[in-house]
Structure formats: structure tokens, C-alpha cells
Design a protein around this motif. Structure first.
Motif, short mmCIF file in Angstrom:
data_model
loop_
_atom_site.label_atom_id
_atom_site.label_comp_id
_atom_site.label_asym_id
_atom_site.label_seq_id
_atom_site.Cartn_x
_atom_site.Cartn_y
_atom_site.Cartn_z
N GLY A 1 0.81 -1.22 0.00
CA GLY A 1 0.00 0.00 0.00
C GLY A 1 0.83 1.26 0.00
N LEU A 2 2.02 1.19 -0.58
CA LEU A 2 2.94 2.33 -0.60
C LEU A 2 2.87 3.07 -1.93
N ASP A 3 3.07 4.39 -1.87
CA ASP A 3 3.13 5.21 -3.08
C ASP A 3 4.55 5.62 -3.41
N SER A 4 5.45 5.47 -2.47
CA SER A 4 6.79 6.02 -2.60
C SER A 4 7.86 4.93 -2.62
N ARG A 5 8.66 4.94 -3.66
CA ARG A 5 9.78 4.00 -3.75
C ARG A 5 10.79 4.25 -2.64
N SER A 6 10.98 5.51 -2.27
CA SER A 6 11.94 5.83 -1.21
C SER A 6 11.47 5.26 0.13
N THR A 7 10.16 5.22 0.36
CA THR A 7 9.64 4.60 1.59
C THR A 7 9.94 3.11 1.57
N LEU A 8 9.71 2.46 0.43
CA LEU A 8 10.02 1.04 0.32
C LEU A 8 11.49 0.78 0.60
N GLN A 9 12.36 1.60 0.02
CA GLN A 9 13.80 1.43 0.23
C GLN A 9 14.16 1.63 1.70
N SER A 10 13.55 2.59 2.35
CA SER A 10 13.79 2.82 3.76
C SER A 10 13.36 1.62 4.59
N SER B 1 2.49 1.25 9.75
CA SER B 1 1.07 1.45 10.06
C SER B 1 0.36 0.12 10.31
N LYS B 2 -0.80 0.22 10.95
CA LYS B 2 -1.64 -0.97 11.15
C LYS B 2 -2.03 -1.56 9.80
N ASP B 3 -2.29 -0.70 8.83
CA ASP B 3 -2.65 -1.16 7.49
C ASP B 3 -1.53 -2.01 6.89
N ALA B 4 -0.30 -1.55 6.98
CA ALA B 4 0.82 -2.30 6.43
C ALA B 4 1.01 -3.62 7.17
N LEU B 5 0.85 -3.61 8.49
CA LEU B 5 0.95 -4.87 9.25
C LEU B 5 -0.14 -5.85 8.84
N GLU B 6 -1.34 -5.33 8.62
CA GLU B 6 -2.44 -6.20 8.18
C GLU B 6 -2.13 -6.82 6.82
N ARG B 7 -1.63 -6.00 5.90
CA ARG B 7 -1.28 -6.49 4.57
C ARG B 7 -0.21 -7.57 4.66
N ILE B 8 0.81 -7.33 5.46
CA ILE B 8 1.88 -8.31 5.62
C ILE B 8 1.34 -9.59 6.24
N SER B 9 0.45 -9.46 7.20
CA SER B 9 -0.16 -10.63 7.83
C SER B 9 -0.87 -11.50 6.80
N TYR B 10 -1.62 -10.88 5.90
CA TYR B 10 -2.30 -11.65 4.86
C TYR B 10 -1.29 -12.36 3.96
N ILE B 11 -0.24 -11.65 3.57
CA ILE B 11 0.78 -12.25 2.70
C ILE B 11 1.45 -13.44 3.39
N LEU C 1 -1.39 -13.27 -8.43
CA LEU C 1 -0.62 -12.04 -8.24
C LEU C 1 -1.40 -10.81 -8.70
N ARG C 2 -2.23 -10.97 -9.71
CA ARG C 2 -3.05 -9.85 -10.20
C ARG C 2 -3.91 -9.29 -9.07
N ARG C 3 -4.51 -10.17 -8.27
CA ARG C 3 -5.32 -9.72 -7.13
C ARG C 3 -4.42 -9.15 -6.03
N LEU C 4 -3.28 -9.81 -5.80
CA LEU C 4 -2.40 -9.39 -4.71
C LEU C 4 -1.84 -7.99 -4.92
N VAL C 5 -1.62 -7.60 -6.17
CA VAL C 5 -1.02 -6.29 -6.44
C VAL C 5 -2.05 -5.24 -6.85
N SER C 6 -3.31 -5.50 -6.57
CA SER C 6 -4.36 -4.53 -6.92
C SER C 6 -4.24 -3.25 -6.10
N GLY C 7 -3.59 -3.36 -4.95
CA GLY C 7 -3.51 -2.21 -4.05
C GLY C 7 -4.58 -2.22 -2.98
N ASN C 8 -5.57 -3.10 -3.13
CA ASN C 8 -6.68 -3.18 -2.18
C ASN C 8 -6.43 -4.26 -1.15
N VAL C 9 -6.50 -3.89 0.11
CA VAL C 9 -6.30 -4.86 1.19
C VAL C 9 -7.37 -5.96 1.12
#
Length: 130
Positions: free
Chosen positions: A42-51, A61-71, A105-113
Motif C-alpha cells: 500500500g505504498l506510493d513512494s519507492r523511497s519509503t520502500l527502500q527505507s 502502520s496498522k494497514d501495512a501490518l495487516e497487509r503483511i499478515s495476509y501475505i 498475483l493480479r489480485r495481490l497487487v491490486s492495491g486493495n487490502v
């Protein structure tokens, strides 16, 4: 109320490092490129990903933790269901109605939790989990 917020931040801080390290191992196993990783997280920034990859974040964020939990649930479920081909499954066309002939993968990368959730549900159902 302030105590609950403090506990929430502490829990997220405790989970952030292990969650990100594990997510990036899964991303490597699935050969996810940066754009795919960003969409899943759920990131918009490549620099955030790199960090995040460098461990330069105290708490995600809770959102990112939730996404990782599903993965992580999807990854674990696939390892149980398909021990020899689990990592390739996400990129293979899938005839299940949920995927309509497209790779998961098409569903996984939709951006929607919600898409992460339904793929996790699908994997759990295949394993016989309610």
C-alpha cells in the motif's frame, strides 16, 4: 485512551522489524519487483520502500501490518498445500472463479487490502480452514 494508543504504537514497533524482514523474504521467494511490493504494502513512494528494506522505520502502520499478515498467511498456506511449487503459484494462471484465469498475483497487487483478504480466504479454504 492515551494508554491504548501507547500500547498500540509499542506493539507496532515490536512487530515492524520481524514483519518487514519476513515480508521481504517472501517477496524474494516470489520474485516480486519493487512495484509489486509497493502495491502489496500500500505504498506510493519507492523511497519509503527502500527505507523499509534498510530497516529505517520504527513502526509501520496498522494497514501495512495487516497487509503483511495476509501475505504471510498466503505464503504459509501455499507451503502446506504445494510444498514443491508454492512460490510459483502466485504467477501461474488460475481457473478458480476468484481469479478468472489470471494469476493470483493480479489480485495481490491490486492495491486493495480486501484482495489480499480474499486470496488468504481462498488459500485457507483450500487447506480446509473455515
Amino acid at each position: 485512551m492515551a494508554k491504548a494508543l501507547t500500547a498500540d504504537v509499542k506493539n507496532r514497533k515490536d512487530l515492524t522489524g520481524p514483519a518487514l524482514r519476513t515480508f521481504f523474504r517472501v517477496a524474494d521467494a516470489w520474485n516480486l519487483n519493487e512495484q509489486e511490493q509497493m502495491r502489496i504494502l500500500g505504498l506510493d513512494s519507492r523511497s519509503t520502500l527502500q527505507s523499509w528494506k534498510r530497516g529505517g522505520v520504527a513502526a509501520i502502520s496498522k494497514d501495512a501490518l495487516e497487509r503483511i499478515s495476509y501475505i504471510l498467511g498466503i505464503y504459509k498456506g501455499l507451503k502446506v498445500l504445494l510444498p514443491k511449487s508454492a512460490d510459483e503459484w502466485v504467477r501461474k494462471p488460475n481457473d478458480a472463479p476468484l481469479f478468472g484465469g489470471e494469476p493470483a498475483l493480479r489480485r495481490l497487487v491490486s492495491g486493495n487490502v480486501a484482495d489480499l483478504f480474499v486470496v488468504r480466504q481462498y488459500i485457507d479454504a483450500q487447506r480446509g480452514y473455515p
